[in-house]
Design an enzyme around this catalytic site. Structure first.
Site, PDB file in Angstrom:
ATOM      1  N   GLU A 204      -2.561  -4.681  -6.252  1.00 21.94           N
ATOM      2  CA  GLU A 204      -3.616  -3.958  -5.435  1.00 21.94           C
ATOM      3  C   GLU A 204      -4.000  -2.632  -6.147  1.00 21.94           C
ATOM      4  O   GLU A 204      -4.696  -1.699  -5.445  1.00 21.94           O
ATOM      5  CB  GLU A 204      -2.592  -3.379  -4.026  1.00 21.94           C
ATOM      6  CG  GLU A 204      -2.329  -4.590  -3.359  1.00 21.94           C
ATOM      7  CD  GLU A 204      -1.775  -4.122  -1.891  1.00 21.94           C
ATOM      8  OE1 GLU A 204      -1.431  -3.132  -1.895  1.00 21.94           O
ATOM      9  OE2 GLU A 204      -1.419  -5.499  -1.242  1.00 21.94           O
ATOM     10  N   LYS A 337      -3.672  -6.784  10.399  1.00 22.27           N
ATOM     11  CA  LYS A 337      -4.204  -7.593   9.237  1.00 22.27           C
ATOM     12  C   LYS A 337      -5.029  -8.875   9.909  1.00 22.27           C
ATOM     13  O   LYS A 337      -4.419  -9.456  10.427  1.00 22.27           O
ATOM     14  CB  LYS A 337      -3.141  -8.171   8.298  1.00 22.27           C
ATOM     15  CG  LYS A 337      -2.621  -7.059   7.413  1.00 22.27           C
ATOM     16  CD  LYS A 337      -1.264  -7.640   6.817  1.00 22.27           C
ATOM     17  CE  LYS A 337      -0.612  -6.355   5.771  1.00 22.27           C
ATOM     18  NZ  LYS A 337       0.591  -7.038   5.218  1.00 22.27           N
TER      19      LYS A 337
END
Length: 418
Positions: A204, A337
């Site tokens: 990430e 999400k």
């Protein structure tokens, strides 16, 4: 002229981890195109909607040719000729077509790709930005959380906690906040290099140094914040995502954390001490396993009035599961999400539930991302309040932040007109 869906075409592309994923084009009868790419997670909740992968010899079993075929076949046949302007109707048509509780037949990756592409096609047809199409005129930019130190399954760093995030709690604008984080990010890199630690980045975009413990990582963040010229807790706050399901032993009912076996009560005591020692720590996500509802509820009772407690794996953006969590007093915020639930409409429903129950919301990327910036527009449209989408490295992360800069210009009327 009535605008309808003329064609839907999916293809297999690759995400930021080199794994196949689904990209979908939706073409309307007015010639408008909407395109969307689906992300994929590494740390996933057991009750997430099913990401359909072929499981054969090709591409380590991760190819998505079945999901692609489902889009180009069944889903296209069901949606062709439909108006793209009724998102909920089309999403529910796909849910009914799939016929399972977890979208395992057609694949959540197939359904979500179409759902997102339809929204984008409709916005493009109306000649308005996606965030305005989804959210109308009353809009706001979220507070961003930046994952600057990666651990857990996102990096080979030896730290059990998966994410260490920083957020600009005091900022004049989104751009101002982004500049503060950029300063800290580069300061942190220099601190790590000076200590002889690794400055390569994880999935990430955050650094993945072998700092040895959660406390060492947080102390290093304090150092970076202060050296960059900011006050921890006052200007820049800290958040962590232990992703504790990854180190929970469901049989023994203990957490294998930093070389110890901790009960739920012992882990809660640890978190209490951490917040007391580091008051800039304002948010803990998935502090307890998705299988330890009692532990999560106990944490909420003890710490819920002091800090934000975010439910991710425990809720998996599923409105029905989230309702149960609200009733049991689990967490005080929910992570959203899109690919956990599989449609734009159901994600909106989860956000609406959160708002009614007084829970905060945070939109999130996944560890396997693409350069699609859909979630940036979505966060603005939904008044989500918060977003996390990686660090200040890796283009698939930074693209979301850059999209916020563009949106901020538009909302402030600063865009260049020709």
């Amino acid at each position: 002229m009535t605008v309808t869906i003329e064609n839907i075409h999916a293809r297999e592309i690759f995400d930021s981890r080199g794994n196949p994923t689904v990209e979908v084009d939706v073409r309307l009868t007015d010639g408008t195109l909407g395109r969307a790419a689906v992300p994929s997670g590494a740390s996933t909740g057991d009750r997430e909607a099913v990401e359909l992968r072929d499981g054969g010899a090709r591409l380590q079993g991760k190819d998505v040719s079945k999901a692609v075929a489902n889009v180009n076949g069944e889903i296209y046949e069901a949606l062709k000729g439909q108006s793209p302007f009724n998102q909920a109707k089309l999403d529910h048509l796909m849910i009914e077509l799939d016929g399972t509780k977890n979208k395992s037949r057609l694949g959540a990756n197939a359904i979500l790709g179409v759902s997102m592409a339809i929204a984008r096609a409709a916005a493009n047809s109306e000649k308005i930005p996606l965030y305005r199409y989804l959210g109308g005129v009353d809009l706001e930019l979220p507070q961003p959380f930046f994952n600057v130190i990666n651990g857990g399954v996102h990096a080979d760093s030896g730290i059990d906690v998966q994410e260490f995030l920083i957020t600009p709690v005091k900022r004049a604008s989104f751009r101002d906040g982004l500049e503060k984080i950029a300063n800290i990010y580069h300061t942190l890199k220099k601190i790590l290099a000076d200590k002889g630690l690794e400055t390569a980045v994880g999935d990430e975009g955050g650094f993945a140094p072998k700092l040895g413990s959660t406390e060492n990582a947080i102390a290093t963040l304090y150092q970076a914040i202060e050296r960059a010229g900011y006050v921890p807790g006052e200007e820049i706050a800290i958040a962590i995502d232990p992703a504790s399901s990854e180190f929970y032993d469901d049989k023994e009912k203990v957490y294998h954390f930093e070389g110890q076996k901790l009960t739920s009560a012992e882990l809660l005591t640890y978190y209490e001490g951490l917040v007391e020692k580091y008051p800039a720590l304002i948010s803990i996500e998935d502090g307890f396993s998705e299988h330890d509802w009692a532990g999560f509820a106990a944490q909420t009772k003890v710490q819920g009035q002091k800090i934000q407690l975010v439910g991710d794996d425990i809720f998996v953006t599923n409105p029905e599961i989230f309702k149960e969590g609200i009733q049991k007093g689990v967490a005080n915020a929910i992570l959203i999400k899109l690919n956990q639930i599989g449609t734009v409409t159901e994600a909106i429903e989860a956000i609406s539930l959160a708002r009614k129950a007084g829970y905060k919301t945070m939109i999130s990327h996944r560890s396997g991302e693409t350069v699609d910036s859909f979630i940036a527009d979505f966060a603005v449209a939904m008044h989500a309040g918060q977003i996390k989408t990686g660090s200040m490295a890796r283009s698939e992360r930074v693209e979301k932040y850059n999209q916020f800069l563009r949106i901020e210009e538009e909302l402030l009327g600063l865009e260049v007109t020709k």
